[in-house]
Design a protein around this motif. Structure first.
Motif, PDB file in Angstrom:
ATOM      1  N   ILE A  25       0.843  -1.187   0.000  1.00 19.76           N
ATOM      2  CA  ILE A  25       0.000   0.000   0.000  1.00 19.76           C
ATOM      3  C   ILE A  25       0.881   1.241   0.000  1.00 19.76           C
ATOM      4  O   ILE A  25       1.587   1.495   0.985  1.00 19.76           O
ATOM      5  CB  ILE A  25      -0.921   0.015   1.229  1.00 19.76           C
ATOM      6  CG1 ILE A  25      -1.776  -1.254   1.275  1.00 19.76           C
ATOM      7  CG2 ILE A  25      -1.812   1.247   1.233  1.00 19.76           C
ATOM      8  CD1 ILE A  25      -2.436  -1.498   2.610  1.00 19.76           C
ATOM      9  N   PRO A  26       0.905   2.016  -1.079  1.00 16.50           N
ATOM     10  CA  PRO A  26       1.729   3.226  -1.103  1.00 16.50           C
ATOM     11  C   PRO A  26       1.106   4.319  -0.249  1.00 16.50           C
ATOM     12  O   PRO A  26      -0.008   4.761  -0.516  1.00 16.50           O
ATOM     13  CB  PRO A  26       1.742   3.602  -2.587  1.00 16.50           C
ATOM     14  CG  PRO A  26       0.474   3.034  -3.133  1.00 16.50           C
ATOM     15  CD  PRO A  26       0.168   1.813  -2.332  1.00 16.50           C
ATOM     16  N   ILE A  27       1.814   4.749   0.780  1.00 14.80           N
ATOM     17  CA  ILE A  27       1.268   5.713   1.731  1.00 14.80           C
ATOM     18  C   ILE A  27       2.205   6.911   1.842  1.00 14.80           C
ATOM     19  O   ILE A  27       3.358   6.772   2.245  1.00 14.80           O
ATOM     20  CB  ILE A  27       1.068   5.082   3.128  1.00 14.80           C
ATOM     21  CG1 ILE A  27       0.125   3.883   3.039  1.00 14.80           C
ATOM     22  CG2 ILE A  27       0.527   6.118   4.111  1.00 14.80           C
ATOM     23  CD1 ILE A  27       0.058   3.079   4.315  1.00 14.80           C
ATOM     24  N   TYR A  28       1.720   8.083   1.443  1.00 18.34           N
ATOM     25  CA  TYR A  28       2.471   9.319   1.597  1.00 18.34           C
ATOM     26  C   TYR A  28       1.489  10.482   1.521  1.00 18.34           C
ATOM     27  O   TYR A  28       0.362  10.333   1.035  1.00 18.34           O
ATOM     28  CB  TYR A  28       3.568   9.455   0.533  1.00 18.34           C
ATOM     29  CG  TYR A  28       3.148   9.093  -0.864  1.00 18.34           C
ATOM     30  CD1 TYR A  28       2.538  10.018  -1.703  1.00 18.34           C
ATOM     31  CD2 TYR A  28       3.360   7.813  -1.362  1.00 18.34           C
ATOM     32  CE1 TYR A  28       2.145   9.684  -2.991  1.00 18.34           C
ATOM     33  CE2 TYR A  28       2.976   7.459  -2.649  1.00 18.34           C
ATOM     34  CZ  TYR A  28       2.379   8.403  -3.460  1.00 18.34           C
ATOM     35  OH  TYR A  28       1.984   8.058  -4.730  1.00 18.34           O
ATOM     36  N   ILE A  29       1.916  11.635   2.031  1.00 12.41           N
ATOM     37  CA  ILE A  29       1.033  12.803   2.042  1.00 12.41           C
ATOM     38  C   ILE A  29       1.480  13.870   1.052  1.00 12.41           C
ATOM     39  O   ILE A  29       0.758  14.835   0.827  1.00 12.41           O
ATOM     40  CB  ILE A  29       0.930  13.418   3.456  1.00 12.41           C
ATOM     41  CG1 ILE A  29       2.290  13.937   3.931  1.00 12.41           C
ATOM     42  CG2 ILE A  29       0.346  12.418   4.445  1.00 12.41           C
ATOM     43  CD1 ILE A  29       2.209  14.772   5.199  1.00 12.41           C
ATOM     44  N   ASN A  30       2.654  13.698   0.480  1.00 11.55           N
ATOM     45  CA  ASN A  30       3.147  14.662  -0.499  1.00 11.55           C
ATOM     46  C   ASN A  30       3.951  13.899  -1.549  1.00 11.55           C
ATOM     47  O   ASN A  30       5.064  13.451  -1.277  1.00 11.55           O
ATOM     48  CB  ASN A  30       4.006  15.724   0.181  1.00 11.55           C
ATOM     49  CG  ASN A  30       4.358  16.874  -0.749  1.00 11.55           C
ATOM     50  OD1 ASN A  30       4.876  16.666  -1.836  1.00 11.55           O
ATOM     51  ND2 ASN A  30       4.072  18.100  -0.319  1.00 11.55           N
ATOM     52  N   SER A  31       3.365  13.766  -2.741  1.00  6.81           N
ATOM     53  CA  SER A  31       4.008  12.961  -3.781  1.00  6.81           C
ATOM     54  C   SER A  31       5.299  13.598  -4.272  1.00  6.81           C
ATOM     55  O   SER A  31       6.291  12.904  -4.522  1.00  6.81           O
ATOM     56  CB  SER A  31       3.039  12.742  -4.942  1.00  6.81           C
ATOM     57  OG  SER A  31       2.559  13.986  -5.449  1.00  6.81           O
TER      58      SER A  31
END
Length: 279
Positions: free
Chosen positions: A178-184
């Motif tokens: 699951i790719p999880i980040y808040i700023n690509s």
């Protein structure tokens, strides 16, 4: 598991919900004293104590805990470990407020089972770190703080200079997971920065450790995956400019329907929406 002389990888399993099981890797640096990179969730002190006993060390030998970021699966054991060992806690300025006030973190970033994962305990940060800080752990042991934000607000990776190993927390998304980040955009910048490091050992928190070129290949695939999501989001916003269910649409488009209901992946999608709006 011993990775090399003085570096151990310890797996901490936990439940996000009764249906969702996850794990995180904590790293133990072993020298005259011992140091941890992250702590896992609440209750992890038992697993850590058992592992340390198996290699002839004791929990009381832990002198420092370096937190890559403030998410519960990384800080959940910190308060109890500090209480048991008297060790110092190190973290970035941008994550400090979430570490020292878990109620604030829950308010701003609610996830299932949050208080169980954190042990309902905040912990005081003893030293706030900034990009480029070098911490002398011992006479011949130095740890460099490297800003690698994107997954969270102010994530740090840690480069153990004498062992030529870098501990990356959750900075490297796993394309199969699951790719999880808040700023690509910041995630890609951080990945490129990690790829430029001339180190033989990459130690992520949610994947196996990688040696040399294999680590750089994982980083390259992660960059390509983020860019693929970004391109698909751009295509969706052109096709459905008024759509409100971008997560569902994106999951269908990339063939990952299992991610539709995942709340953290929804944050990932929102990070791409913000990028597109900025453009």
């Amino acid at each position: 598991m011993k990775l090399c002389n003085g570096i151990h990888q310890i797996r901490i399993d936990f439940q996000v919900t009764p249906q969702v099981k996850r794990y995180v890797y904590v790293y133990l640096i072993e020298s005259k004293y011992c140091y941890l990179i992250d702590t896992g969730v609440a209750g992890s002190e038992t697993i850590l104590a058992e592992y340390m006993k198996s290699i002839g060390r004791d929990l009381s030998e832990i002198k420092g805990i370096f937190l890559t970021h403030a998410h519960p699966d990384h800080i959940g054991g910190a308060a109890r470990l500090k209480e048991l060992t008297g060790c110092r806690i190190y973290a970035s300025s941008g994550e400090q407020r979430w570490i020292e006030d878990i109620d604030l973190q829950y308010q701003e970033r609610p996830i299932p089972n949050f208080y169980q994962l954190t042990g309902n305990s905040s912990v005081q940060v003893d030293r706030v770190l900034h990009d480029g800080d070098i911490i002398q752990l011992e006479e011949q042991l130095h740890l460099e703080a490297i800003s690698t934000s994107g997954h969270s607000q102010d994530d740090f990776s840690f480069f153990l200079q004498e062992k030529e190993a870098v501990f990356t927390g959750d900075a490297i998304p796993v394309p199969e997971d699951i790719p999880i980040y808040i700023n690509s955009d910041k995630s890609i910048e951080s990945l490129k920065r990690l790829a430029e490091l001339s180190v033989p050992l990459f130690c992520p928190a949610w994947d196996q450790a990688y040696v040399g070129q294999a680590g750089r290949q994982v980083i390259e695939r992660a960059v390509e995956f983020i860019q693929m999501l970004e391109q698909n989001m751009a295509d969706l916003q052109q096709e459905y400019p008024g759509a409100s269910e971008y997560t569902h649409l994106l999951c269908e488009k990339i063939g990952r329907p299992e991610l539709k209901q995942h709340p953290l992946f929804q944050r990932t999608v929102r990070s791409h929406m913000h990028t597109q709006k900025a453009v």
